[in-house]
Design a protein around this motif. Structure first.
Motif, short mmCIF file in Angstrom:
data_model
loop_
_atom_site.label_atom_id
_atom_site.label_comp_id
_atom_site.label_asym_id
_atom_site.label_seq_id
_atom_site.Cartn_x
_atom_site.Cartn_y
_atom_site.Cartn_z
N ARG A 160 -43.74 40.70 -118.47
CA ARG A 160 -42.71 41.50 -117.82
C ARG A 160 -41.93 40.66 -116.81
N ALA A 161 -42.61 39.79 -116.08
CA ALA A 161 -41.94 38.94 -115.11
C ALA A 161 -40.91 38.04 -115.78
N VAL A 162 -41.31 37.41 -116.88
CA VAL A 162 -40.40 36.52 -117.60
C VAL A 162 -39.25 37.31 -118.21
N ARG A 163 -39.55 38.47 -118.77
CA ARG A 163 -38.52 39.31 -119.37
C ARG A 163 -37.48 39.72 -118.32
N THR A 164 -37.95 40.08 -117.14
CA THR A 164 -37.03 40.49 -116.06
C THR A 164 -36.11 39.34 -115.67
N MET A 165 -36.67 38.16 -115.46
CA MET A 165 -35.84 37.01 -115.10
C MET A 165 -34.82 36.71 -116.18
N ASP A 166 -35.26 36.68 -117.42
CA ASP A 166 -34.40 36.33 -118.54
C ASP A 166 -33.24 37.32 -118.67
N MET A 167 -33.56 38.60 -118.62
CA MET A 167 -32.52 39.62 -118.79
C MET A 167 -31.57 39.65 -117.60
N PHE A 168 -32.11 39.49 -116.39
CA PHE A 168 -31.26 39.56 -115.21
C PHE A 168 -30.26 38.41 -115.19
N LEU A 169 -30.74 37.22 -115.52
CA LEU A 169 -29.84 36.07 -115.54
C LEU A 169 -28.77 36.22 -116.62
N ALA A 170 -29.16 36.84 -117.73
CA ALA A 170 -28.18 37.06 -118.79
C ALA A 170 -27.03 37.94 -118.31
N GLU A 171 -27.32 38.85 -117.40
CA GLU A 171 -26.29 39.77 -116.90
C GLU A 171 -25.43 39.15 -115.81
N ILE A 172 -25.99 38.27 -114.98
CA ILE A 172 -25.22 37.80 -113.83
C ILE A 172 -24.69 36.38 -113.97
N ALA A 173 -25.19 35.60 -114.93
CA ALA A 173 -24.70 34.23 -115.10
C ALA A 173 -23.24 34.28 -115.55
N ASP A 174 -22.41 33.49 -114.89
CA ASP A 174 -20.99 33.47 -115.17
C ASP A 174 -20.57 32.04 -115.48
N ASN A 175 -20.43 31.74 -116.76
CA ASN A 175 -20.08 30.37 -117.19
C ASN A 175 -21.03 29.33 -116.60
N GLY A 176 -22.30 29.66 -116.61
CA GLY A 176 -23.31 28.73 -116.13
C GLY A 176 -23.59 28.80 -114.65
N SER A 177 -22.87 29.65 -113.93
CA SER A 177 -23.04 29.75 -112.48
C SER A 177 -23.75 31.05 -112.10
N LEU A 178 -24.53 30.96 -111.03
CA LEU A 178 -25.18 32.13 -110.45
C LEU A 178 -24.54 32.42 -109.10
N PRO A 179 -24.72 33.62 -108.56
CA PRO A 179 -24.21 33.87 -107.20
C PRO A 179 -24.73 32.85 -106.21
N ALA A 180 -23.92 32.48 -105.25
CA ALA A 180 -24.33 31.50 -104.25
C ALA A 180 -25.59 31.99 -103.53
N GLY A 181 -26.54 31.08 -103.35
CA GLY A 181 -27.76 31.44 -102.63
C GLY A 181 -28.72 32.30 -103.42
N PHE A 182 -28.60 32.33 -104.74
CA PHE A 182 -29.47 33.17 -105.56
C PHE A 182 -30.82 32.49 -105.77
N VAL A 183 -31.91 33.24 -105.55
CA VAL A 183 -33.27 32.74 -105.78
C VAL A 183 -34.11 33.84 -106.42
N VAL A 184 -35.23 33.42 -106.98
CA VAL A 184 -36.23 34.34 -107.51
C VAL A 184 -37.47 34.24 -106.62
N THR A 185 -38.00 35.38 -106.24
CA THR A 185 -39.21 35.41 -105.43
C THR A 185 -40.41 35.66 -106.33
N LEU A 186 -41.39 34.77 -106.26
CA LEU A 186 -42.61 34.88 -107.06
C LEU A 186 -43.75 35.35 -106.18
N PRO A 187 -44.27 36.56 -106.40
CA PRO A 187 -45.32 37.10 -105.53
C PRO A 187 -46.73 36.75 -105.99
N LYS A 188 -47.68 37.01 -105.10
CA LYS A 188 -49.11 36.97 -105.40
C LYS A 188 -49.55 35.70 -106.13
N VAL A 189 -49.09 34.57 -105.62
CA VAL A 189 -49.46 33.27 -106.20
C VAL A 189 -50.86 32.90 -105.71
#
Length: 425
Positions: A160-189
């Motif tokens: 589910r974690a990988v699916r969420t990242m993959d799908m979210f990036l598919a929606e917001i990536a714009d010609n290879g760019s992400l919003p400025a300052g965009f990060v992914v938070t990985l919990p419970k490491v």
């Protein structure tokens, strides 16, 4: 004699060359990027394009209703009245212009799935994901920093974690760019191997979505295993280096960590001794790496009657100031009414020590005598302090130029930043 010394130095370069290279790669030093003063966590099912504006409006409304002026603010926050008179208009302006600095759309704890049939969980999260991602992309005035918190990489939720990242990036990536300052938070490491696996995930996502900049992530330190591994070592240090430069920050998780250490719910807090131990370990592990630190949150919310709101504000302001004094320049906020005291305590922290820090830098550069005999390392800390005050809005360029006698660019050089960004271009 000179020839012998040259041969000695050549031999030292050979003997220590590999060590020098490893140290330079592992400890690049301070980053010049702006660090947000907080991260606001919003459950994905509650996020929409109006969230930032709504949070700002709620914060402004609560602030205006329950703070009657500078004297009242001083009493609530625990600062000097003269300082409160400087801080009050800054807080009002901040809430109007930039109420949230760093927004984290939460797919982990904040996303309720209780009662959803197993087969419907992915479809339910997918629907919220697409809606939230499109809202983030369409927001007319985005926050300076943003990102998502996904589920962890434990077996039950890894897919589910990988699916969420993959799908979210598919929606917001714009010609290879992400919003400025965009990060992914990985919990419970719990292990550095999970961090290394996250690097592999990031590499896949960059390739899959044609990203032109590296995808970076934050590591949440909210398990005892991340602080002390089975061999007794501080795992968080190895986690930073396992990230191969992709780790942008370490975020302390107050309540998960406290609960895992067996602390009773009533005593779980940012200033509990177990929290201080974990954060001190994080601080040492991150020193020199360029990885930023964030304290956690308080779940005592400013809601209810006036006296309850003021009591929660006083607690929040005290905890924010405590974190700042201990070198944690960022924290979590969970409710719009926490924003006023986040900014009031933060601005007061920088303005209280501004005159002293500026004078010490001015004295150091002029090589004149003053009340302090500062070494270069201390001057780097003084310059970094002023830099942070500038970036969050507590200080202005003109004030720093007048009192410290330096341009923002020169200030960045004194701070020892590895590259010049933000105010230091």
């Amino acid at each position: 004699m000179a020839d012998g010394r040259e041969r000695l130095l050549d031999s030292l370069d050979v003997a220590l060359g590999a060590v020098d290279a490893r140290y330079a790669a592992a400890y690049p030093g301070l980053r010049a990027e702006r660090q947000p003063v907080h991260t606001v966590y919003v459950p994905v099912d509650r996020y929409d394009a109006d969230t930032v504006r709504s949070w700002g409006a709620q914060a402004q409304d609560t602030f205006s209703r329950y703070v009657s002026g500078a004297e009242d603010l001083a009493d609530i926050v625990g600062i000097e009245p003269t300082l409160a008179r400087e801080v009050l208009p800054l807080v009002e302006a901040k809430l109007a212009a930039e109420p949230i600095e760093d927004l984290r759309i939460d797919f982990e704890d904040g996303f309720p799935q209780a009662g959803i049939a197993p087969g419907g969980r992915d479809a339910d999260e997918d629907a919220h994901l697409v809606r939230a991602a499109r809202a983030l992309r369409a927001t007319p005035n985005p926050t300076p920093f943003s990102g998502i918190r996904v589920k962890c990489l434990e077996p039950a939720v890894r897919a589910r974690a990988v699916r969420t990242m993959d799908m979210f990036l598919a929606e917001i990536a714009d010609n290879g760019s992400l919003p400025a300052g965009f990060v992914v938070t990985l919990p419970k490491v719990t292990a550095s191997e999970q961090v290394a696996a996250m690097v592999t995930v990031c590499e896949y996502l960059e390739s899959n979505h044609g990203l032109t900049t590296p995808l970076r992530f934050e590591i949440q330190i909210e398990t005892p295993q991340s602080v002390c591994g089975p061999d007794g070592t501080a795992q968080v240090a190895s986690m930073i280096h396992a990230a191969q430069g992709r780790c942008s920050g370490l975020h302390y998780g107050t309540y998960d960590y406290s609960a895992a250490c067996g602390i009773a719910a009533e005593y779980q807090a940012m200033d509990h001794p177990v929290a201080d131990h974990a954060k001190a370990t994080m601080q040492v592990a991150a020193a020199g790496t360029g990885v930023l630190l964030s304290d956690g949150s308080t779940n005592r919310l400013p809601v209810g009657a006036a006296d309850e709101i003021r009591a929660a504000w006083s607690l929040h302001a005290r905890l924010v100031d405590r974190s700042l004094r201990r070198g944690f320049y960022q924290g979590w906020d969970l409710h719009p009414a926490q924003l006023p005291t986040r900014y009031a305590a933060t601005f007061a922290f920088y303005r209280r020590s501004f005159e002293s820090a500026a004078a010490r830098i001015s004295t150091y550069l002029a090589r004149t005598e003053g009340g302090f005999l500062d070494e270069p390392a201390t001057v780097r800390a003084l310059a970094s302090f002023l830099h942070r005050g500038l970036e969050c809005g507590a200080l202005t360029d003109s004030e720093v130029r007048e009192r410290a006698g330096v341009t923002p660019g020169r200030l960045g050089e004194l701070a020892g930043f590895t590259r010049q960004e933000g105010h230091f271009e």
